[in-house]
Design an enzyme around this catalytic site. Structure first.
Site, short mmCIF file in Angstrom:
data_model
loop_
_atom_site.label_atom_id
_atom_site.label_comp_id
_atom_site.label_asym_id
_atom_site.label_seq_id
_atom_site.Cartn_x
_atom_site.Cartn_y
_atom_site.Cartn_z
N ASP A 216 6.16 3.36 6.75
CA ASP A 216 5.23 2.42 6.12
C ASP A 216 5.83 1.02 6.01
O ASP A 216 7.06 0.87 5.98
CB ASP A 216 4.82 2.96 4.74
N HIS B 218 3.43 -3.46 13.86
CA HIS B 218 3.38 -2.13 14.50
C HIS B 218 4.22 -2.10 15.77
O HIS B 218 4.88 -1.11 16.08
CB HIS B 218 1.93 -1.73 14.79
N LEU C 132 16.25 18.13 20.01
CA LEU C 132 15.43 17.63 18.90
C LEU C 132 13.93 17.88 19.14
O LEU C 132 13.43 17.62 20.23
CB LEU C 132 15.65 16.12 18.73
C1 IPE Z 1 0.56 6.27 5.27
O1 IPE Z 1 0.61 4.89 5.15
C2 IPE Z 1 0.22 6.66 6.67
C3 IPE Z 1 1.21 6.34 7.68
C4 IPE Z 1 2.39 5.80 7.50
C5 IPE Z 1 0.83 6.71 9.00
P1 IPE Z 1 -0.63 4.07 4.61
O2 IPE Z 1 -0.22 2.64 4.61
O3 IPE Z 1 -1.85 4.40 5.35
O4 IPE Z 1 -0.76 4.61 3.12
P2 IPE Z 1 -1.54 4.02 1.87
O5 IPE Z 1 -2.93 3.76 2.31
O6 IPE Z 1 -0.85 2.76 1.46
O7 IPE Z 1 -1.42 5.07 0.83
C1 IPE Z 2 2.44 1.92 8.50
O1 IPE Z 2 2.44 0.57 8.21
C2 IPE Z 2 1.82 2.23 9.85
C3 IPE Z 2 0.51 2.86 9.76
C4 IPE Z 2 -0.08 3.24 8.67
C5 IPE Z 2 -0.18 3.08 11.01
P1 IPE Z 2 1.20 -0.11 7.53
O2 IPE Z 2 0.28 -0.62 8.57
O3 IPE Z 2 0.57 0.76 6.51
O4 IPE Z 2 1.91 -1.33 6.79
P2 IPE Z 2 1.57 -1.90 5.37
O5 IPE Z 2 1.70 -0.77 4.40
O6 IPE Z 2 0.20 -2.45 5.42
O7 IPE Z 2 2.62 -2.94 5.17
MG MG Z 3 0.89 1.06 4.53
#
Ligand code: IPE
Ligand code: IPE
Ligand code: MG
Length: 244
Positions: free
Chosen positions: A17, A34, A128
């Site tokens: 995240d 990303h 792995l």
């Molecule tokens: C969780 O992250 C999902 C992934 C890392 C794929 P999100 O960014 O979607 O989670 P929330 O919405 O903040 O809980």
């Molecule tokens: C995690 O990073 C990747 C996915 C959920 C696909 P985020 O896109 O949720 O990044 P933040 O949380 O908005 O910074």
């Molecule tokens: Mg996120």
């Protein structure tokens, strides 16, 4: 960071995240975050492999992430597709077996195709296990297991009293995998966001403020080191665990 090679977590699961906020903080588009996140994936897969981790599960896209703006979703899907295409050779060379959990039927057809191809081509590898959680949701996974068991009951193949933890687990996406020992979440939030709800019941959880694009091998080793400082009691007392 020193880690003890004899006390490694068998299965590490990571909620990757913080990509979007990492990019926005620099005045960039979320997709830039990303893209940077994909580079971290490559580094961390390599580090896990070299360290001797057996299973690495990466939460890459949740069932809830479909609610994001369409351009972000399609950007993520094309990154996923190119990651799979670009990494196949390296997976084959490095004995990595690819697997995947989630509602894979909801992924775009061309992503499903490259995913299936990479899973099939790496099926004979025994290094792995890289397990990607894609369109994954813990709740729907549990519901899907419950439905399968209900069907078996209706068909008279099992009785409700046959349903125990082992049988239930055999209907989860992770049927062939051990539970995660260490669950890492980057990006500063301290929540599970529908990840491995069943499987993480006794995982050691490690939260870090570091955003996924900034997460390094040393951060992984710091998480493993933290895991190794902990006493896993599984409901018992400290004294019982030490005696064992
Ligand atoms: C969780 O992250 C999902 C992934 C890392 C794929 P999100 O960014 O979607 O989670 P929330 O919405 O903040 O809980
Ligand atoms: C995690 O990073 C990747 C996915 C959920 C696909 P985020 O896109 O949720 O990044 P933040 O949380 O908005 O910074
Ligand atoms: Mg996120």
């Amino acid at each position: 960071m020193r880690i003890d090679k004899k006390n490694l977590p068998v299965h590490i699961a990571i909620i990757m995240d913080g990509n979007g906020r990492w990019a926005q903080k620099q005045g960039m588009m979320r997709l830039f975050g990303h893209q940077a996140g994909v580079k971290t994936v490559k580094k961390i897969v390599e580090a896990a492999r070299e360290t001797g981790i057996s299973v690495l599960t990466l939460y890459a896209f949740s069932t809830e992430n479909w609610k994001r703006p369409a351009d972000e979703v399609s950007g993520l899907m094309s990154l996923l597709k190119s990651y799979l295409q670009n990494e196949l050779d390296s997976m084959l060379k490095n004995n990595v077996r690819l697997s995947s959990i989630g509602q894979l039927e909801n992924l775009p057809a061309e992503v499903q195709k490259v995913l299936k191809k990479s899973i099939a081509e790496t099926a004979g590898n025994n290094g792995l296990i890289l397990n990607l959680a894609l369109s994954y949701g813990g709740r729907i996974e549990v519901i899907s297991a419950a439905r399968q068991l209900a069907e078996l009951c209706l068909e008279g193949k099992i009785k409700p009293t046959d349903i125990d933890e082992e049988l239930f687990e055999s209907k989860l996406y992770t049927a062939d995998l051990p539970d995660p020992d260490l669950l890492i979440r980057t990006g500063g939030e301290a929540r599970l966001s529908n990840f491995l709800l069943w499987q993480a019941s006794y995982a050691e959880i490690y939260f870090t403020d570091t955003a996924w694009p900034d997460f390094t091998r040393d951060d992984l080793f710091a998480a493993i080191n933290s895991f190794q400082q902990r006493q896993r009691r599984f409901g018992r007392t400290s004294e019982q665990v030490i005696k064992k």
